[in-house]
Motif scaffolding. Structure first.
Motif, PDB file in Angstrom:
ATOM      1  N   ILE A  48      40.446 -15.290 130.307  1.00 36.48           N
ATOM      2  CA  ILE A  48      40.384 -13.830 130.419  1.00 36.48           C
ATOM      3  C   ILE A  48      38.960 -13.360 130.664  1.00 36.48           C
ATOM      4  O   ILE A  48      38.691 -12.577 131.577  1.00 36.48           O
ATOM      5  CB  ILE A  48      40.974 -13.170 129.159  1.00 36.48           C
ATOM      6  CG1 ILE A  48      42.490 -13.363 129.137  1.00 36.48           C
ATOM      7  CG2 ILE A  48      40.621 -11.695 129.095  1.00 36.48           C
ATOM      8  CD1 ILE A  48      43.140 -12.981 127.833  1.00 36.48           C
ATOM      9  N   PHE A  49      38.004 -13.838 129.869  1.00 44.91           N
ATOM     10  CA  PHE A  49      36.633 -13.385 130.034  1.00 44.91           C
ATOM     11  C   PHE A  49      35.998 -13.943 131.300  1.00 44.91           C
ATOM     12  O   PHE A  49      35.105 -13.330 131.872  1.00 44.91           O
ATOM     13  CB  PHE A  49      35.795 -13.713 128.800  1.00 44.91           C
ATOM     14  CG  PHE A  49      36.095 -12.796 127.655  1.00 44.91           C
ATOM     15  CD1 PHE A  49      35.720 -11.467 127.705  1.00 44.91           C
ATOM     16  CD2 PHE A  49      36.771 -13.249 126.542  1.00 44.91           C
ATOM     17  CE1 PHE A  49      36.004 -10.599 126.671  1.00 44.91           C
ATOM     18  CE2 PHE A  49      37.055 -12.397 125.496  1.00 44.91           C
ATOM     19  CZ  PHE A  49      36.673 -11.077 125.558  1.00 44.91           C
ATOM     20  N   GLU A  52      36.992 -11.526 133.863  1.00 42.05           N
ATOM     21  CA  GLU A  52      36.238 -10.279 133.723  1.00 42.05           C
ATOM     22  C   GLU A  52      34.864 -10.405 134.376  1.00 42.05           C
ATOM     23  O   GLU A  52      34.373  -9.459 134.983  1.00 42.05           O
ATOM     24  CB  GLU A  52      36.090  -9.896 132.249  1.00 42.05           C
ATOM     25  CG  GLU A  52      37.390  -9.722 131.509  1.00 42.05           C
ATOM     26  CD  GLU A  52      38.332  -8.727 132.136  1.00 42.05           C
ATOM     27  OE1 GLU A  52      37.868  -7.815 132.828  1.00 42.05           O
ATOM     28  OE2 GLU A  52      39.543  -8.862 131.935  1.00 42.05           O
ATOM     29  N   PHE A  55      34.973  -9.771 138.041  1.00 38.46           N
ATOM     30  CA  PHE A  55      34.972  -8.357 138.405  1.00 38.46           C
ATOM     31  C   PHE A  55      33.630  -7.689 138.131  1.00 38.46           C
ATOM     32  O   PHE A  55      33.254  -6.731 138.799  1.00 38.46           O
ATOM     33  CB  PHE A  55      36.068  -7.609 137.649  1.00 38.46           C
ATOM     34  CG  PHE A  55      37.448  -7.951 138.119  1.00 38.46           C
ATOM     35  CD1 PHE A  55      37.843  -7.641 139.408  1.00 38.46           C
ATOM     36  CD2 PHE A  55      38.347  -8.586 137.281  1.00 38.46           C
ATOM     37  CE1 PHE A  55      39.114  -7.956 139.856  1.00 38.46           C
ATOM     38  CE2 PHE A  55      39.621  -8.903 137.709  1.00 38.46           C
ATOM     39  CZ  PHE A  55      39.993  -8.585 139.000  1.00 38.46           C
ATOM     40  N   LEU A  56      32.909  -8.162 137.133  1.00 32.11           N
ATOM     41  CA  LEU A  56      31.655  -7.544 136.737  1.00 32.11           C
ATOM     42  C   LEU A  56      30.487  -7.959 137.628  1.00 32.11           C
ATOM     43  O   LEU A  56      29.589  -7.157 137.888  1.00 32.11           O
ATOM     44  CB  LEU A  56      31.351  -7.902 135.282  1.00 32.11           C
ATOM     45  CG  LEU A  56      30.215  -7.206 134.586  1.00 32.11           C
ATOM     46  CD1 LEU A  56      30.478  -5.711 134.558  1.00 32.11           C
ATOM     47  CD2 LEU A  56      30.068  -7.740 133.181  1.00 32.11           C
ATOM     48  N   PHE A  80      34.811   0.054 130.996  1.00 28.71           N
ATOM     49  CA  PHE A  80      35.293  -1.322 131.189  1.00 28.71           C
ATOM     50  C   PHE A  80      34.583  -2.280 130.236  1.00 28.71           C
ATOM     51  O   PHE A  80      35.219  -3.093 129.562  1.00 28.71           O
ATOM     52  CB  PHE A  80      35.067  -1.720 132.648  1.00 28.71           C
ATOM     53  CG  PHE A  80      35.507  -3.105 132.986  1.00 28.71           C
ATOM     54  CD1 PHE A  80      36.849  -3.411 133.087  1.00 28.71           C
ATOM     55  CD2 PHE A  80      34.578  -4.107 133.228  1.00 28.71           C
ATOM     56  CE1 PHE A  80      37.262  -4.685 133.417  1.00 28.71           C
ATOM     57  CE2 PHE A  80      34.987  -5.374 133.561  1.00 28.71           C
ATOM     58  CZ  PHE A  80      36.339  -5.662 133.649  1.00 28.71           C
ATOM     59  N   LEU A  84      35.888  -4.498 126.887  1.00 32.67           N
ATOM     60  CA  LEU A  84      35.591  -5.919 126.669  1.00 32.67           C
ATOM     61  C   LEU A  84      34.971  -6.150 125.298  1.00 32.67           C
ATOM     62  O   LEU A  84      35.288  -7.138 124.627  1.00 32.67           O
ATOM     63  CB  LEU A  84      34.631  -6.432 127.751  1.00 32.67           C
ATOM     64  CG  LEU A  84      35.222  -6.687 129.128  1.00 32.67           C
ATOM     65  CD1 LEU A  84      34.134  -7.192 130.063  1.00 32.67           C
ATOM     66  CD2 LEU A  84      36.336  -7.693 129.051  1.00 32.67           C
TER      67      LEU A  84
END
Length: 87
Positions: A48-49, A52, A55-56, A80, A84
């Motif tokens: 999951i991270f 992320e 996307f970041l 966002f 997180l």
């Protein structure tokens, strides 16, 4: 069923009745090791991270251009990142 139990042929191969039936084969060894739930939780959190960060990263590379053209993008990214941090 009672007649089947009384008159039926008893298997000499499968003496303990509590072993699993493996297609007629006698089970050998312990089988697959059991993993802790913690292992799966850490693996899911890593995936999951990791997504992320995918996307970041593009947002962070073009940070100056995004904020100058669209100031709302900074607010959206703060929300966002806040989500997180809560997770």
């Amino acid at each position: 069923m009672l007649l089947s139990i009384l008159m039926g042929k008893r298997s000499s191969v499968r003496k303990p009745a509590d072993i699993p039936y493996e297609c007629g084969m006698i089970p050998m060894g312990e089988g697959a090791p059991m993993f802790s739930v913690k292992f799966y939780m850490v693996a899911m959190l890593f995936v999951i991270f990791d997504l992320e960060v995918v996307f970041l990263y593009p947002w962070a590379v073009n940070f100056r251009d995004y904020v100058m053209m669209n100031p709302e993008s900074f607010t959206a990214m703060c929300i966002f990142i806040g989500i997180l941090l809560v997770a």
